[in-house]
Write an enzyme that holds these catalytic residues in place. Structure first.
Site, PDB file in Angstrom:
ATOM      1  CB  CYS B  80       7.507 -23.010 -28.380  1.00 33.49           C
ATOM      2  SG  CYS B  80       5.821 -22.071 -27.727  1.00 33.49           S
ATOM      3  NE  ARG B 187     -12.493 -29.248 -21.778  1.00 40.02           N
ATOM      4  CZ  ARG B 187     -12.128 -29.082 -21.923  1.00 40.02           C
ATOM      5  NH1 ARG B 187     -12.006 -27.145 -21.492  1.00 40.02           N
ATOM      6  NH2 ARG B 187     -10.494 -28.881 -21.013  1.00 40.02           N
ATOM      7  CB  CYS B 198      -4.888 -28.903 -27.637  1.00 35.61           C
ATOM      8  SG  CYS B 198      -6.029 -28.645 -29.242  1.00 35.61           S
ATOM      9  CB  CYS B 199       0.167 -29.371 -26.902  1.00 40.54           C
ATOM     10  SG  CYS B 199       1.021 -28.162 -26.911  1.00 40.54           S
TER      11      CYS B 199
END
Lengths: 147, 381
Positions: B80, B187, B198-199
């Protein structure tokens, strides 16, 4: 991995088979200790990843450790039907990621025992490896399936 | 070392671009940058392209289509942190006086992999046990909450803040603000994370032009000066580690602050690698934006909002802007550049003079993150 046939006759595949031994008392991890700098490594290796020394010795871990942290994975990769619990287990100087019995995350610092258990399923073949089980007063907590 | 400037930036808006290959996205961003700056391809002396899943020679496959053909070009992979690492190599070349004008691109198409968690392709002992990136960060989160007394509601505050910022950013993937209730109803992914902690897996590309002082003067465009560019790798060990303290960010930031002579208190904005909500707490503390164990309170008190003490991820961060992994470090530089030249529009941080961009790359066992890149930039009068 190693293909084995369990006593039940069901073919299983052992994940990380070369990195641990399994006896009546549970699972012992094969740890490498560097005689030069005292670093401990899991999985075991032939070169120290701190000092690059090759004077190493094998150490078998005990069967109990402590959960550093834990989670319930609800979206997993192929071969690992969710949900399942993962924990980082600190044991005899190494930290190992292990599947964990039960359906909820362990509270940090929960004592655990390492045992052999199913961790996944690849195209119908059960995957087995070391698994953490919460213990209290030195006795493994029985899961529903054990009773 | 010579001074290094950013003199232009372009982004192919992040989102789901199933029909556009990584190369096509990269060409889009690179072409937009050349058109916007008026720089001709022959003036580009080298190219660095960050990508994880783009495949062999993605640098050539992008740059040769916009006329940068024949020059030295390099594909850079550092998980990343690939885009930030590509920028670091470009910075080295200009700072050393080897080049006057370098093109940096970051690019990724994750739709090619379908849905679910990011594919981890490097076999190791944790991947063999079924680890996924959300699980690793989830355990860091569980331990942080355990040690600090923060709660899931604090994680949710990060998602709400960054989604609120990203809703105003035309380049962001998720452009809808969310309420705390919506985050907590999303979710479950890996306890304690729900989906909105979360991304998203995104597709997109970004490009920046790095140049020397002489080239920048001749070009005559607004510039931001790169005051520090630092990359560090994770320190591998398999013994116990404190997963609430990302030492890789601490080490990279310390080097960047020393290189620039800039202190955390000087920063007006930070583009931080919030791949998961917990990452904003961990890295904000390691960057020195707040005391250790207190970042969750800083978020709750609005200190990291646009208009707060230091704006953290005014562009929406990875949680909202999205995370086409190799593109993230370059798009952070683009966002910081626009902030510092005062053209960030609805997400403009008032009087932004000093910016820091931060990426960490993970996905292998034995380190909390495998690579970290940090850039510090200042506005030029």
């Amino acid at each position: 991995m190693r293909n084995e046939t369990a006593p039940t006759g069901v073919a299983t595949r052992v994940v990380a088979a070369e990195y641990f031994t399994h006896g009546d008392d549970g699972v012992h991890l094969r740890i490498t200790e560097c005689r030069n700098c005292s670093s401990r490594w899991f999985p075991p290796g032939a070169i120290c990843s701190r000092c690059a020394g090759t004077n190493l010795t094998d150490v078998n871990s005990g069967t109990t450790g402590v959960a550093y942290a834990s989670t319930v994975v609800r979206v997993g990769p192929p071969g690992f039907p969710a949900p399942y619990v993962l924990s980082y287990v600190d044991i005899d100087g190494v930290r190992v990621l292990a599947h964990t019995e039960g359906d909820s995350a362990l509270t940090p610092d929960t004592p655990v025992a390492l045992t052999l258990g199913e961790v996944g399923n690849e195209d119908g073949t059960p995957l087995v490896s070391y698994v953490a089980r919460a213990i209290s007063d030195g006795v493994g907590i029985q899961t529903e399936g054990d009773r | 070392m010579n001074n290094v400037y950013i003199a232009g930036a372009a982004v192919h808006p992040f989102g789901k671009h199933k029909t556009l290959s990584a190369a096509t996205l990269g060409v889009s961003a690179a072409a937009a940058l050349l058109a916007d700056t008026g720089v001709t391809p022959d003036a580009i002396q080298a190219g660095f392209v960050g990508s994880v899943y783009g495949g062999s020679l993605i640098a050539q496959r992008i740059l040769q289509r916009v006329g940068v053909s024949g020059q030295p070009v390099f594909t850079v992979e550092n998980a990343c942190a690939s885009g930030g690492s590509a920028a670091n190599l470009a910075w080295q070349g200009v700072a050393a006086g080897v080049y006057d004008c370098v093109l940096v691109v970051g690019v990724e198409n994750l739709s090619a992999f379908g849905g679910g968690t990011l594919p981890l392709t490097t076999a190791d002992i944790e991947i063999d046990q079924g680890v996924v990136m959300p699980a690793t960060y989830a355990m860091r989160a569980q331990r942080y909450l355990h040690e600090t007394g923060a709660t899931v509601a604090d994680l949710t505050n990060v998602a709400v803040k960054n989604r609120s910022n990203g809703a105003l950013n035309p380049r962001a993937h998720l452009r809808k603000a969310v309420t705390a209730e919506e985050v907590e109803a999303s979710r479950p992914v890996a306890d304690p994370f729900n989906l909105f902690h979360c991304c998203p897996n995104s597709d997109g590309a970004a490009a920046v032009l790095l140049c020397s002082e002489a080239f920048a003067k001749q070009l005559g465009r607004p510039t931001a000066r790169i005051r520090a560019s630092v990359v560090r790798s994770g320190q591998f060990h398999t013994s116990y580690r404190d997963m609430t303290w990302p030492d890789i960010t601490d080490r990279t930031a310390s080097a960047a602050y020393e290189m620039s002579g800039i202190a955390p208190a000087d920063l007006d904005l930070v583009e931080l690698h919030d791949a998961f909500a917990i990452a904003e707490f961990l890295h904000a503390e390691a960057l020195g934006l707040t005391e250790r164990g207190k970042a969750y309170r800083a978020v709750a008190d609005g200190e990291f909002a646009i208009g707060g003490r230091v704006a953290v991820s005014p562009s929406g961060g990875l949680l909202s802007r999205g995370h086409p992994v190799g593109a993230t470090g370059v798009t952070q530089l683009a966002e910081a550049y626009w902030q510092l030249i005062g053209t960030a529009g609805d997400i403009q941080v008032p009087n932004a003079q000093v910016a820091l961009t931060h990426t960490t790359g993970g996905g292998i066992f034995g380190v909390d993150n495998g690579a970290c890149s940090i850039h510090i930039l200042t506005a030029e009068d």
